[in-house]
Design a protein around this motif. Structure first.
Motif, mmCIF file in Angstrom:
data_model
loop_
_atom_site.group_PDB
_atom_site.id
_atom_site.type_symbol
_atom_site.label_atom_id
_atom_site.label_comp_id
_atom_site.label_asym_id
_atom_site.label_seq_id
_atom_site.Cartn_x
_atom_site.Cartn_y
_atom_site.Cartn_z
ATOM 1 N N PRO A 41 0.691 -1.130 -0.037
ATOM 2 C CA PRO A 41 0.015 -0.152 -0.139
ATOM 3 C C PRO A 41 0.955 1.366 -0.136
ATOM 4 O O PRO A 41 0.508 2.127 -0.592
ATOM 5 C CB PRO A 41 -0.741 -0.035 1.367
ATOM 6 N N VAL A 42 2.125 1.116 0.862
ATOM 7 C CA VAL A 42 2.771 2.419 0.569
ATOM 8 C C VAL A 42 3.582 2.533 -0.819
ATOM 9 O O VAL A 42 3.402 3.928 -1.220
ATOM 10 C CB VAL A 42 3.972 2.559 1.871
ATOM 11 N N LEU A 43 3.745 1.780 -1.423
ATOM 12 C CA LEU A 43 4.110 1.675 -2.886
ATOM 13 C C LEU A 43 3.108 2.484 -3.913
ATOM 14 O O LEU A 43 3.389 3.016 -4.385
ATOM 15 C CB LEU A 43 4.492 0.431 -3.409
ATOM 16 N N THR A 44 1.877 1.799 -3.504
ATOM 17 C CA THR A 44 0.606 2.283 -4.153
ATOM 18 C C THR A 44 0.576 3.700 -3.887
ATOM 19 O O THR A 44 0.286 4.415 -4.943
ATOM 20 C CB THR A 44 -0.289 1.493 -4.004
ATOM 21 N N ALA A 45 0.518 4.139 -2.668
ATOM 22 C CA ALA A 45 0.388 5.524 -2.242
ATOM 23 C C ALA A 45 1.547 6.415 -2.779
ATOM 24 O O ALA A 45 1.107 7.703 -3.362
ATOM 25 C CB ALA A 45 0.388 5.674 -0.773
ATOM 26 N N SER A 46 2.526 5.943 -3.034
ATOM 27 C CA SER A 46 3.768 6.798 -3.586
ATOM 28 C C SER A 46 3.378 7.377 -5.040
ATOM 29 O O SER A 46 3.558 8.573 -5.056
ATOM 30 C CB SER A 46 4.991 6.057 -3.512
ATOM 31 N N GLY A 47 2.675 6.551 -5.790
ATOM 32 C CA GLY A 47 2.113 6.962 -7.154
ATOM 33 C C GLY A 47 1.040 7.821 -7.056
ATOM 34 O O GLY A 47 0.858 8.736 -7.778
ATOM 35 N N GLY A 144 10.711 -0.854 -5.969
ATOM 36 C CA GLY A 144 9.874 0.073 -6.543
ATOM 37 C C GLY A 144 10.045 1.443 -5.596
ATOM 38 O O GLY A 144 9.854 2.558 -5.855
ATOM 39 N N LEU A 145 10.231 1.327 -4.294
ATOM 40 C CA LEU A 145 10.333 2.529 -3.440
ATOM 41 C C LEU A 145 11.792 3.167 -3.796
ATOM 42 O O LEU A 145 11.729 4.362 -3.725
ATOM 43 C CB LEU A 145 10.421 2.124 -1.964
ATOM 44 N N LEU A 146 12.737 2.471 -4.157
ATOM 45 C CA LEU A 146 14.102 3.016 -4.851
ATOM 46 C C LEU A 146 13.615 4.132 -5.923
ATOM 47 O O LEU A 146 14.235 5.047 -6.161
ATOM 48 C CB LEU A 146 15.126 2.089 -4.679
ATOM 49 N N ALA A 147 12.937 3.328 -6.805
ATOM 50 C CA ALA A 147 12.470 3.847 -7.989
ATOM 51 C C ALA A 147 11.558 5.137 -7.930
ATOM 52 O O ALA A 147 11.990 6.187 -8.402
ATOM 53 C CB ALA A 147 12.037 3.076 -9.157
ATOM 54 N N LEU A 173 11.558 9.050 3.127
ATOM 55 C CA LEU A 173 10.697 7.875 3.538
ATOM 56 C C LEU A 173 10.739 6.927 2.607
ATOM 57 O O LEU A 173 10.895 5.682 3.116
ATOM 58 C CB LEU A 173 9.107 8.233 3.356
ATOM 59 N N ASP A 174 10.922 6.847 1.209
ATOM 60 C CA ASP A 174 11.046 5.866 0.351
ATOM 61 C C ASP A 174 12.376 5.320 0.657
ATOM 62 O O ASP A 174 12.500 3.907 0.661
ATOM 63 C CB ASP A 174 11.153 6.289 -1.042
ATOM 64 N N VAL A 179 15.270 0.468 2.518
ATOM 65 C CA VAL A 179 16.411 -0.324 3.272
ATOM 66 C C VAL A 179 15.750 -1.315 4.263
ATOM 67 O O VAL A 179 16.193 -2.360 4.292
ATOM 68 C CB VAL A 179 17.336 0.545 3.929
ATOM 69 N N ALA A 180 14.813 -0.949 5.089
ATOM 70 C CA ALA A 180 14.023 -1.583 5.980
ATOM 71 C C ALA A 180 13.516 -2.963 5.297
ATOM 72 O O ALA A 180 13.461 -4.088 5.922
ATOM 73 C CB ALA A 180 12.956 -1.003 6.505
ATOM 74 N N MET A 181 13.028 -2.790 4.164
ATOM 75 C CA MET A 181 12.241 -3.986 3.283
ATOM 76 C C MET A 181 13.427 -4.927 3.005
ATOM 77 O O MET A 181 13.355 -6.340 3.054
ATOM 78 C CB MET A 181 11.685 -3.480 2.036
ATOM 79 N N VAL A 182 14.591 -4.245 2.571
ATOM 80 C CA VAL A 182 15.685 -5.469 2.407
ATOM 81 C C VAL A 182 16.186 -5.973 3.585
ATOM 82 O O VAL A 182 16.370 -7.122 3.617
ATOM 83 C CB VAL A 182 16.765 -4.651 1.489
ATOM 84 N N VAL A 183 16.352 -5.415 4.504
ATOM 85 C CA VAL A 183 16.665 -5.819 5.949
ATOM 86 C C VAL A 183 15.774 -7.071 6.468
ATOM 87 O O VAL A 183 16.406 -8.216 6.706
ATOM 88 C CB VAL A 183 16.901 -4.940 7.037
ATOM 89 N N VAL A 184 14.718 -6.721 6.161
ATOM 90 C CA VAL A 184 13.479 -7.627 6.509
ATOM 91 C C VAL A 184 13.523 -8.948 5.659
ATOM 92 O O VAL A 184 13.611 -10.206 6.252
ATOM 93 C CB VAL A 184 12.087 -7.207 6.605
ATOM 94 N N ALA A 185 13.809 -8.661 4.617
ATOM 95 C CA ALA A 185 13.997 -9.809 3.710
ATOM 96 C C ALA A 185 15.145 -10.910 3.694
ATOM 97 O O ALA A 185 15.165 -11.913 3.614
ATOM 98 C CB ALA A 185 14.043 -9.314 2.010
ATOM 99 N N VAL A 186 16.105 -10.083 3.994
ATOM 100 C CA VAL A 186 17.511 -10.791 4.169
ATOM 101 C C VAL A 186 17.608 -11.634 5.718
ATOM 102 O O VAL A 186 17.935 -12.644 5.535
ATOM 103 C CB VAL A 186 18.610 -9.764 4.197
#
Length: 188
Positions: A41-47, A144-147, A173-174, A179-186
């Protein structure tokens, strides 16, 4: 010895509020992050924020659109339909797109038409995140957030579509959320 008066120093600090708010929101989002789908939803809201401002032809409208998206995302956590948040935001995006088309906001290309294309990209990435799930979803959100952070930089330089404070806020914010998303994934 600095020749700046306290008023000038205060004005400089006041200009940093978008970055400080973006850092705070990014930290808030990162605090309770569990999966890639959490940030769809955050990615959607960014656009959505940029599309809304472009459809309304009012750069300052970015902030009210942001707050509506924030309330939708926040309120969804208290409903049994939390997973539908991305779809609700995509519905808002469709309404803005229709409004922009009816209003004839097709020029210049860098405004409504380009924001519409970007919304399609960010929206498609968000839907992919919901469908895929897992670590791959986290990396899609982060990308997507980095883009979108690059999008923020471009809009900050061009001075188009949204107010500068929104571009600065979104940039921090993005990046923090990505970065937090990558940390969670790793670590997940």
């Amino acid at each position: 010895m600095s020749t700046a008066t306290p008023e000038l120093a205060g004005n400089r600090l006041l200009r940093l509020w978008p970055a400080a708010a973006g850092i705070a929101f990014g930290a808030f989002i990162a605090y309770d992050l569990a999966s890639g789908a959490d940030l769809a939803p955050v990615l959607t809201a960014s656009g959505l924020v940029y599309l809304g401002a472009a459809a309304l032809k009012r750069p300052r409208a970015a902030w009210p659109v942001f707050w509506v998206a924030f309330v939708v995302i926040g309120a969804a956590g208290f409903t049994p339909w939390e997973d539908a948040t991305t779809w609700v935001l995509l519905g808002f995006a469709a309404a803005f797109a229709l409004y922009g088309l009816v209003r004839g906001a097709t020029r210049p290309f860098e405004e409504f038409p380009l924001q519409s294309l970007a919304m399609v990209g960010f929206g498609a990435a968000s839907v992919a995140v919901l469908l895929i799930g897992g670590a791959a979803a986290a990396y899609i959100v982060a990308a997507g957030l980095l883009a979108h952070a690059a999008w923020d930089l471009w809009h900050r330089r061009s001075g188009r579509v949204v107010v500068r404070s929104m571009t600065e806020f979104c940039l921090f914010l993005d990046v923090i959320a990505a970065v937090a998303m990558v940390v969670v994934a790793v670590n997940g």
